[in-house]
Enzyme design. Structure first.
Site, PDB file in Angstrom:
ATOM      1  N   ARG A 139     -24.009   0.940  46.949  1.00  0.00           N
ATOM      2  CA  ARG A 139     -24.345  -0.340  47.575  1.00  0.00           C
ATOM      3  C   ARG A 139     -24.231  -0.259  49.108  1.00  0.00           C
ATOM      4  NH1 ARG A 139     -20.509  -4.243  44.462  1.00  0.00           N
ATOM      5  NH2 ARG A 139     -19.397  -2.315  44.001  1.00  0.00           N
ATOM      6  N   TYR A 166     -21.295   6.047  26.619  1.00  0.00           N
ATOM      7  CA  TYR A 166     -20.235   6.248  27.610  1.00  0.00           C
ATOM      8  C   TYR A 166     -19.217   7.272  27.089  1.00  0.00           C
ATOM      9  CZ  TYR A 166     -16.185   4.877  30.504  1.00  0.00           C
ATOM     10  OH  TYR A 166     -15.101   4.863  31.342  1.00  0.00           O
TER      11      TYR A 166
HETATM   12  N1  SER Z   1     -12.519   0.196  30.481  1.00  0.00           N
HETATM   13  C1  SER Z   1     -13.527   1.068  29.961  1.00  0.00           C
HETATM   14  C2  SER Z   1     -14.536   0.315  29.191  1.00  0.00           C
HETATM   15  O1  SER Z   1     -14.193  -0.681  28.617  1.00  0.00           O
HETATM   16  C3  SER Z   1     -12.887   2.096  29.067  1.00  0.00           C
HETATM   17  O2  SER Z   1     -12.728   3.256  29.779  1.00  0.00           O
HETATM   18  O3  SER Z   1     -15.649   0.748  29.115  1.00  0.00           O
END
Ligand code: SER
Length: 316
Positions: free
Chosen positions: A36, A141
């Site tokens: 950003r 993720y």
């Molecule tokens: N806090 C993160 C998430 O909820 C976990 O690493 O994706």
């Protein structure tokens, strides 16, 4: 003197880590960066606008600012990653490889890269999840963090790159909001409580997840980065434990400060993500290798955050 580049400095962790690094290494030795523009990121000290997917720009920044250590925090988190799976994979993986390459060619000496409890999956033991166990993550993720851990270990073993990592639990702070995670509710809940508003929770009341107060997370990070390398037996990523709690437990704790505070539960797609993660972490290896100890329990964290947020909202 080490010069440090923080990538993703405008995020929830970056904001706090930059201040801690400035205190430790001197303000002039920390360069904060984020995708950003500077006007959107209120950062004290040196700031550059940097897209970590632009490898050339990253190299140039490292050379220009004579960087010797990189804290690479930029990532798409678990919930947002499910809406943009290929982008999440691309950003999370390519950016890590760009940074690891800087280590391989000797341009930088030390790297910090965060992994997450998201590396675990539905068949992982839920309680006291060990350092080494079954890991079959179901989110993009989680897959990217697990692959990233293997790359870190690979670069360490093959090229001697000094890369260090922890598997953060959900991080809870009051200075900036998280974005796109499954544990975000545990930050939002405080903002609603302090403003006298009811809270709608996107997880079920009893969903216990590993969490950690930001001050502990920052301390863990600095402690690991300062640890004697010969003591570090894990070069993928260390399990790290703080406090485990569920929405109804944190609600009950907040209610001791705000007796009128109301909660309702509307679980959404994030429930399945939370259900695939552990509820408590065994971090004995981190304790043994670099003397890790958290300092905040649920009650202490709650009163600290409420104190700070109340002050913040009164000033605003
Ligand atoms: N806090 C993160 C998430 O909820 C976990 O690493 O994706």
């Amino acid at each position: 003197m080490d010069k440090i580049l923080v990538i993703g400095a405008g995020g929830q962790l970056g904001t706090e880590l930059v201040s801690a690094l400035q205190l430790l290494h001197g303000r002039e030795n920390v360069v904060a960066s984020d995708i950003r523009p500077e006007s959107e990121v209120k950062m004290d000290g040196t700031y550059i606008c940097l897209d970590v997917l632009d490898e050339q720009a990253l190299h140039e920044a490292v050379i220009k600012h004579e960087i010797s250590q990189v804290y690479h925090l930029a990532a798409v988190l678990s919930a947002r990653g499910e809406s943009h799976p290929l982008f999440a994979w691309d950003l999370n993986m390519k950016s890590l490889l760009h940074v690891l390459e800087l280590g391989r060619i000797g341009r930088i000496k030390k790297i910090f890269w965060p992994s997450s409890i998201a590396v675990f999956g539905p068949d992982t033991p839920k309680e006291n999840t060990p350092q080494y166990t079954r890991m079959n993550p179901t989110t993009v993720y989680g897959i990217s963090k697990l692959a990233g851990e293997r790359w870190c270990d690979y670069y360490y073993r093959k090229y001697g790159v000094d890369v260090r990592s922890v598997r953060y639990p959900g991080l809870i702070g009051y200075k900036s909001l998280p974005g796109g995670g499954t544990t975000d509710y545990a930050v939002d809940i405080f903002y609603q409580a302090v403003q006298g508003r009811p809270f709608s929770c996107f997880l079920q009341a009893g969903t216990r997840l590993p969490m950690m107060y930001m001050e502990d997370a920052v301390n863990a990070t600095l402690k690991l980065m300062q640890a004697d390398p010969s003591r570090l037996s894990v070069r993928s990523s260390y399990n790290l434990a703080g406090i485990s709690f569920s929405p109804d437990e944190i609600y009950a704790e907040i209610k001791t400060h705000f007796p009128e505070f109301a909660i309702s539960y509307q679980p959404d797609y994030r429930q399945a993500i939370a259900d695939s993660w552990p509820s408590g972490i065994d971090d004995t290896v981190a304790q043994n290798d670099w003397d890790w100890q958290p300092h905040f329990d649920l009650a202490r964290m709650t009163s600290e955050i409420i104190g700070h947020l109340t002050e913040q909202f009164q000033r605003a």
